[in-house]
Design an enzyme around this catalytic site. Structure first.
Site, PDB file in Angstrom:
ATOM      1  N   ASP A 225      -9.013  -3.692   5.533  1.00 18.86           N
ATOM      2  CA  ASP A 225      -7.662  -4.065   5.100  1.00 18.86           C
ATOM      3  C   ASP A 225      -6.806  -2.831   4.868  1.00 18.86           C
ATOM      4  O   ASP A 225      -7.317  -1.714   4.763  1.00 18.86           O
ATOM      5  CB  ASP A 225      -7.747  -4.846   3.781  1.00 18.86           C
ATOM      6  CG  ASP A 225      -7.933  -6.325   4.029  1.00 18.86           C
ATOM      7  OD1 ASP A 225      -7.837  -6.748   5.186  1.00 18.86           O
ATOM      8  OD2 ASP A 225      -8.188  -7.052   3.042  1.00 18.86           O
TER       9      ASP A 225
ATOM     10  N   LYS B 177      -3.482  -4.637  11.232  1.00 14.71           N
ATOM     11  CA  LYS B 177      -2.679  -4.491  12.461  1.00 14.71           C
ATOM     12  C   LYS B 177      -2.865  -5.674  13.403  1.00 14.71           C
ATOM     13  O   LYS B 177      -2.355  -5.655  14.522  1.00 14.71           O
ATOM     14  CB  LYS B 177      -3.082  -3.206  13.191  1.00 14.71           C
ATOM     15  CG  LYS B 177      -2.741  -1.951  12.429  1.00 14.71           C
ATOM     16  CD  LYS B 177      -2.236  -0.864  13.369  1.00 14.71           C
ATOM     17  CE  LYS B 177      -1.692   0.331  12.620  1.00 14.71           C
ATOM     18  NZ  LYS B 177      -2.629   1.418  12.483  1.00 14.71           N
TER      19      LYS B 177
ATOM     20  N   MET C 122       0.837  -9.057  -6.979  1.00 16.51           N
ATOM     21  CA  MET C 122       1.802  -9.396  -5.921  1.00 16.51           C
ATOM     22  C   MET C 122       3.086  -9.982  -6.519  1.00 16.51           C
ATOM     23  O   MET C 122       3.668 -10.910  -5.958  1.00 16.51           O
ATOM     24  CB  MET C 122       1.184 -10.411  -4.939  1.00 16.51           C
ATOM     25  CG  MET C 122       0.002  -9.849  -4.181  1.00 16.51           C
ATOM     26  SD  MET C 122      -0.780 -11.046  -3.089  1.00 16.51           S
ATOM     27  CE  MET C 122      -1.807 -11.928  -4.238  1.00 16.51           C
TER      28      MET C 122
HETATM   29  C1  LIG Z   1      -3.735  -9.358  -1.838  1.00 20.31           C
HETATM   30  S1  LIG Z   1      -3.932  -8.799  -3.454  1.00 20.31           S
HETATM   31  C2  LIG Z   1      -5.579  -8.241  -3.386  1.00 20.31           C
HETATM   32  C3  LIG Z   1      -6.175  -7.956  -4.730  1.00 20.31           C
HETATM   33  C4  LIG Z   1      -7.551  -7.351  -4.637  1.00 20.31           C
HETATM   34  N1  LIG Z   1      -8.491  -8.240  -4.012  1.00 20.31           N
HETATM   35  C5  LIG Z   1      -8.098  -6.923  -5.989  1.00 20.31           C
HETATM   36  O1  LIG Z   1      -9.080  -7.499  -6.477  1.00 20.31           O
HETATM   37  O2  LIG Z   1      -7.563  -5.961  -6.542  1.00 20.31           O
HETATM   38  C6  LIG Z   1      -2.970  -7.328  -3.417  1.00 20.31           C
HETATM   39  C7  LIG Z   1      -2.351  -7.025  -4.755  1.00 20.31           C
HETATM   40  O3  LIG Z   1      -3.282  -6.412  -5.615  1.00 20.31           O
HETATM   41  C8  LIG Z   1      -2.635  -5.504  -6.455  1.00 20.31           C
HETATM   42  N2  LIG Z   1      -3.188  -4.170  -6.214  1.00 20.31           N
HETATM   43  C9  LIG Z   1      -4.109  -3.839  -5.316  1.00 20.31           C
HETATM   44  N3  LIG Z   1      -4.438  -2.537  -5.436  1.00 20.31           N
HETATM   45  C10 LIG Z   1      -3.683  -2.047  -6.440  1.00 20.31           C
HETATM   46  C11 LIG Z   1      -3.586  -0.777  -7.070  1.00 20.31           C
HETATM   47  N4  LIG Z   1      -4.325   0.262  -6.667  1.00 20.31           N
HETATM   48  N5  LIG Z   1      -2.721  -0.626  -8.095  1.00 20.31           N
HETATM   49  C12 LIG Z   1      -1.981  -1.659  -8.510  1.00 20.31           C
HETATM   50  N6  LIG Z   1      -2.036  -2.890  -7.964  1.00 20.31           N
HETATM   51  C13 LIG Z   1      -2.892  -3.079  -6.948  1.00 20.31           C
HETATM   52  C14 LIG Z   1      -1.154  -5.579  -6.127  1.00 20.31           C
HETATM   53  O4  LIG Z   1      -0.569  -6.532  -6.980  1.00 20.31           O
HETATM   54  C15 LIG Z   1      -1.203  -6.051  -4.705  1.00 20.31           C
HETATM   55  O5  LIG Z   1       0.019  -6.658  -4.331  1.00 20.31           O
END
Ligand SMILES: C[S@@+](CC[C@H](N)C(=O)[O-])C[C@H]1O[C@@H](n2cnc3c(N)ncnc32)[C@H](O)[C@@H]1O
Length: 356
Positions: free
Chosen positions: A146, A168, A283
């Site tokens: 991802d 992609k 998100m």
């Molecule tokens: C599709 S979700 C996936 C979440 C992921 N599976 C998890 O457990 O962290 C993507 C969202 O996770 C959050 N996110 C992921 N990585 C992040 C990070 N390093 N810092 C802050 N928010 C993060 C954001 O809100 C982002 O829009």
């Protein structure tokens, strides 16, 4: 008792196959491919098995099994249930391993099917992947990654690994998921070890469940290796514990990708406004003004503290402290961008000056 899996080097070694029917016909090619010297013991043979004898590829004793058949044998394969007691007892006495033909792979596909591991990469720091995830990555033939996975993990892959950039895949969001599922299943059915590397934890807004369902439906072995989720880790690394004694006895993680009132939203924002504890929104940046307005409309104190953490655990991590009433404007003014986690509740200030 769980049997211990082994791959035996049989080249040039004597293997006794007891039985001359279809079970024997299924096992013979594997033993011959391994280079074993096969001795067949059976009063009768089916034509398919007889063909191996006619071709001089196996030696045939045209009689019932006798213990002397195990002289110099490294392995005996039982392909005649009627001979089970005699063969098992003799093998036990001689300390020769006995494999029942039925216990082996039932078809060629099972012998060659690869597997899929859904591995959580953690929030961004490459050191926050689990030890198991790291090992599977090092062993993988194919990695389907991802956008939010730590780049350094990909840098460390062994040469020759096929890397599929899932971000992609050029379709709309739902078709893209089908395409990812297809890639996982295709590669695994081709016998390859596939790691599906996903940001954070695979089952926290990661669509990992859909990939598990697709693999199981296709008969592909699949495992999940949980990851450190950004919903807890990003706040933690900005000095915000999602629970704190005497402050919050629970936390709720929701997705803010759909605004309050959206017909497809499954989030009850009114209930969340009254719930207390800590609310973590993933998100949620795009809809932050609508989310905070809905929470205040349903009774949440507009002065309640809010923390926003962008790119937590990376060297680009940024955080801001605001309130429910002002956070949408503050985020815009500070240029905070996704990926970011929004934390609402008194835990934001729980560590006081110890918060970084
Ligand atoms: C599709 S979700 C996936 C979440 C992921 N599976 C998890 O457990 O962290 C993507 C969202 O996770 C959050 N996110 C992921 N990585 C992040 C990070 N390093 N810092 C802050 N928010 C993060 C954001 O809100 C982002 O829009």
């Amino acid at each position: 008792m769980t049997p211990y899996p082994l791959s035996l080097p049989l080249a040039g070694r004597r293997v006794v196959l007891v039985g001359g029917g279809t079970a024997a016909a299924r096992r013979l090619p594997g033993f011959l491919a391994a280079g074993a010297r096969v001795s067949l013991v059976a009063a009768e043979l089916t034509p398919a098995v007889h063909a191996y004898v006619d071709a001089g590829r196996v030696a045939w004793q045209a009689r019932d099994f006798a213990e002397v058949d195990l002289d110099d044998a490294w392995l005996v394969c039982l392909a005649d249930p009627a001979a089970a007691d005699t063969v098992l007892a003799a093998a036990e006495r001689r300390r020769v391993f006995c494999v029942p033909a039925e216990d082996q792979a039932p078809d060629n596909r099972a012998a060659t099917t690869g597997s899929v591991a859904l591995v959580g990469s953690g929030p961004g720091d490459p050191e926050l992947i689990t030890v198991k995830g790291r090992r599977l990555l090092a062993e993988a033939d194919v990695v389907v990654a991802d956008r939010l996975v730590p780049g350094m993990l990909l840098d460390a892959l062994r040469p020759g690994v096929e890397l599929v950039d899932a971000s992609k895949i050029p379709y709309g969001p739902s078709v893209a998921q089908e395409e990812i599922n297809r890639v996982l299943v295709d590669r695994a059915l081709a016998g390859r070890s596939v790691v599906r590397l996903k940001g954070g934890d695979p089952f926290v807004f990661g669509r990992g469940g859909e990939e598990v369902i697709a693999c199981v439906a296709a008969g592909v072995p699949v495992i999940v290796v949980p990851g450190v989720t950004s919903s807890v880790a990003a706040p933690a690394l900005a000095g915000i514990p999602v629970t704190h004694r005497g402050v919050a006895h629970g936390f709720t993680v929701v997705s803010g990708h759909l605004p309050p009132g959206h017909p497809e939203s499954l989030v009850d924002w009114g209930a969340l406004a009254r719930l207390g504890g800590t609310l973590v929104v993933l998100m949620g940046l795009k809809n932050l003004a609508k989310i905070t307005t809905a929470l205040v409309e349903h009774g949440l104190d507009p002065t309640a503290p809010v923390g926003v953490v962008q790119e937590g655990s990376t060297d680009r991590q940024r955080a801001l402290r605001s309130t429910v009433g002002e956070v949408a404007a503050d985020v815009a003014a500070d240029g905070i961008r996704p990926p970011a986690v929004v934390v609402i509740g008194p835990v934001v200030d729980a560590l006081g000056s110890a918060r970084r």
